[in-house]
Design an enzyme around this catalytic site. Sequence first.
Site, PDB file in Angstrom:
ATOM      1  N   ASP A 162     -52.916  37.883 -59.756  1.00  0.00           N
ATOM      2  CA  ASP A 162     -53.170  36.395 -59.466  1.00  0.00           C
ATOM      3  C   ASP A 162     -51.943  35.472 -59.493  1.00  0.00           C
ATOM      4  OD1 ASP A 162     -54.741  34.292 -59.510  1.00  0.00           O
ATOM      5  OD2 ASP A 162     -55.207  34.098 -61.621  1.00  0.00           O
TER       6      ASP A 162
ATOM      7  N   GLU B 272     -65.103  36.723 -62.316  1.00  0.00           N
ATOM      8  CA  GLU B 272     -65.146  35.518 -63.214  1.00  0.00           C
ATOM      9  C   GLU B 272     -66.345  34.959 -63.630  1.00  0.00           C
ATOM     10  OE1 GLU B 272     -61.854  33.215 -61.922  1.00  0.00           O
ATOM     11  OE2 GLU B 272     -60.300  34.690 -62.947  1.00  0.00           O
TER      12      GLU B 272
ATOM     13  N   GLU C 129     -50.099  26.800 -59.613  1.00  0.00           N
ATOM     14  CA  GLU C 129     -50.710  27.317 -60.810  1.00  0.00           C
ATOM     15  C   GLU C 129     -49.942  27.723 -62.056  1.00  0.00           C
ATOM     16  OE1 GLU C 129     -54.300  29.436 -60.088  1.00  0.00           O
ATOM     17  OE2 GLU C 129     -54.628  29.601 -62.160  1.00  0.00           O
TER      18      GLU C 129
HETATM   19  O1  GCW Z   1     -55.985  32.100 -60.760  1.00  0.00           O
HETATM   20  C1  GCW Z   1     -57.436  31.884 -61.193  1.00  0.00           C
HETATM   21  C2  GCW Z   1     -57.802  30.539 -61.851  1.00  0.00           C
HETATM   22  C3  GCW Z   1     -59.107  30.128 -61.649  1.00  0.00           C
HETATM   23  C4  GCW Z   1     -59.543  30.564 -60.182  1.00  0.00           C
HETATM   24  C5  GCW Z   1     -59.644  31.793 -59.720  1.00  0.00           C
HETATM   25  C6  GCW Z   1     -59.893  32.181 -58.434  1.00  0.00           C
HETATM   26  C7  GCW Z   1     -60.895  29.030 -58.829  1.00  0.00           C
HETATM   27  O2  GCW Z   1     -57.299  30.342 -62.958  1.00  0.00           O
HETATM   28  O3  GCW Z   1     -59.027  28.868 -61.955  1.00  0.00           O
HETATM   29  O4  GCW Z   1     -60.710  29.843 -59.819  1.00  0.00           O
HETATM   30  O5  GCW Z   1     -58.253  32.679 -60.157  1.00  0.00           O
HETATM   31  O6  GCW Z   1     -59.076  32.319 -57.568  1.00  0.00           O
HETATM   32  O7  GCW Z   1     -61.073  32.228 -58.342  1.00  0.00           O
END
Ligand code: GCW
Length: 683
Positions: A367, A287, A395
């Site tokens: 995720d 990311e 989340e």
């Molecule tokens: O789940 C996603 C989230 C991000 C997060 C990333 C990660 C901290 O949307 O906010 O960043 O994963 O786990 O690195």
Amino acid sequence: AAENGIDAWLRYATLPCDVRKAASVPAQIVALNGTETSPVYTAGQELHKGIRGILHKDLPVTNTPANGSSITIGTVDAFAKTSGALPELDLKGDGFWLSIKNDSVQIVGQNERGALYGTFQYLSMLAQGNFTEVAYVSNPSAPIRWVNQWDNMDDTGTHGSIERGYAGPSIFFAKGLIVEDLTRVSQYARLMASIGLNGIVVNNVNANVNLLNSTNMAGLGRIADAMRPWGVRMGISLNFDSPRTLGKLTTADPLDQSVIDWWDDIATKLHDHVPDFAGVLVKANSESQPGPLTYNRTLADGANLFARAIKPHGDAIVMFRAFVYDNKINQTNWKADRANAAVDFFRDLDGKFDDNVIVQIKYGPIDFQVREPVSPLFAHLEQTGTVIELQVTQEYLGQQCHLVYLPPLWKTILNFDMKVDNQPSLVRDIVSGERFNQKLAGYAAVVNVGTNTSWLGSHLAMSNFYAYGRLAWEPTSDDVAILEDWTRLTFGSDRTIIDTITKMSMESWPAHENYTGNLGIQSLTDITGPHYGPKPQSQDGNGWGQWTRADAKSIGMDRTVWNGTGYSGQYPSEVAAMFEDIETTPDDLLLWFHHVPYTQKLKSGKTVIQHFYDAHYDGAAVAQTFPKQWEAVKGLIDAERYDEVAFRLEYQAGHALVWRDAINDFYFNMSSIKDEQGRVGNH
Ligand code: GCW
């Protein structure tokens, strides 16, 4: 007294008079090995406080072995030196022996931390009015039992913000610095210790380099000091580019000598401030974060850079996250698949990591979705320690505005059998280190508590935090039994309270799956934004790869080897064969693995689209019952917490309808297939 939640499950509420009468506790507390910052000393104080609250007895605490009736707390070594013979005990790291007889209680830890855990176990029994005599050893399933905070140093007011935090800002950071008053930090460590958690990473994996400036290094020392009496060790997340951005070097190349020297110096300083530094967590090349691939080095080169820097200073570890993927992939390519990324990146690195590196793997390949298959990477790292990453902060799962009790989800993952080499290979045995003989292995969970006095912003959400610790300690524990313990400790032992919370909690994950995203389609939320509320149209047509590939006729990701992305082939052969074949793929993962017409029949006999409609109605209907169910506990618990929970459940009931209608309308419009029951499109 007002119940603001700050003590969570450690309230030590006074037991009713008749129950108290049945209790017999020894006359004094003896905490062996006790300097004032040691966990055994803490254990003595905590026990004194607990017994005063629960039983209204004020027991003296000493540190010298005493004759007569006493509760003695100490390590095996301290017992051997002072208190004579113990039975032969099979204690592992952090384990304890608890022996309760009416006039003598012995709490013996393999180390000081273990003695503290045993003390909390004894207190948990007393607080639940359980006065049975016992004698047993309890060992943790795995050595690593950590929490991760995604706390930032930047401000949203007075305190640092928290990425995906839903309970106010950071208890650790303010105005780019570590806060002065660390009261909440030690209270947090107390909660962690009470459920057997032994480590914490305090800052966001999207790490700010300024954490490593000299003022903040000293601040980290203060955080570690605040948590040490509770046996909690502190670690931090690192930003790979720090040598460039903070150190003003021209590169962050992990094989460059100036970079190696820079990190060695940082490690030395960290160790000076935090002699028992726990380790570093690294999110690299993920990311848009920098990482070794930026310099044409391998991910192992990156991990080993840190491993070598910290190695001379003790037993600190590197947790290298497997959450590495390209977030700009192209959906017009039928074979493109984000789910493939972790295995693609890490499979060939097994054996290339130093022995103080652990790979931290999210439970599923995408995720933290409401339903995912187990990450296949757990089957590929036989020579590398692994940690499973769970998420207590909800989340994608309603952000603590929805009640979702997560242990049934976690246990589905932990109990899954990967059948590596056709041998039993439960995920929980892989992350305990047993299956592949790893010394370092275990659990990490993103918790993201904030300054809200309820810690997570919702009283009921705290059952997830409690259960996380309990499952990391013993993953075979029963999820209902854990919940009942938590309920008794948090709200009291009235049967109506226990039954009400148990029923709602156990219904909550299936209901949430039903009204948010079923058949393995993932959480149909706003995936490019806040990850909150329904937004099925956000899944496709972007580079994030959380695709559904829904069109007018069909839906689902084809992840087969024969016709799709090949993902199912990342599992060991027996599991791969199960997912490859639509007939043997369980319905709840059907659309994860297969692209099918909306009219495809499920094992239940329903079509996919009818199942969608029905499930969204069923799930929302369950959420509708929560406010009514909760009314049963009115008057049985304090009005403050009653009202706060009622407010959230009422909201959830309404929001579940929004979810139901948004998703059903979306797929009705897309497929033009009518609901057999005539509900969809008619409201
Ligand atoms: O789940 C996603 C989230 C991000 C997060 C990333 C990660 C901290 O949307 O906010 O960043 O994963 O786990 O690195």
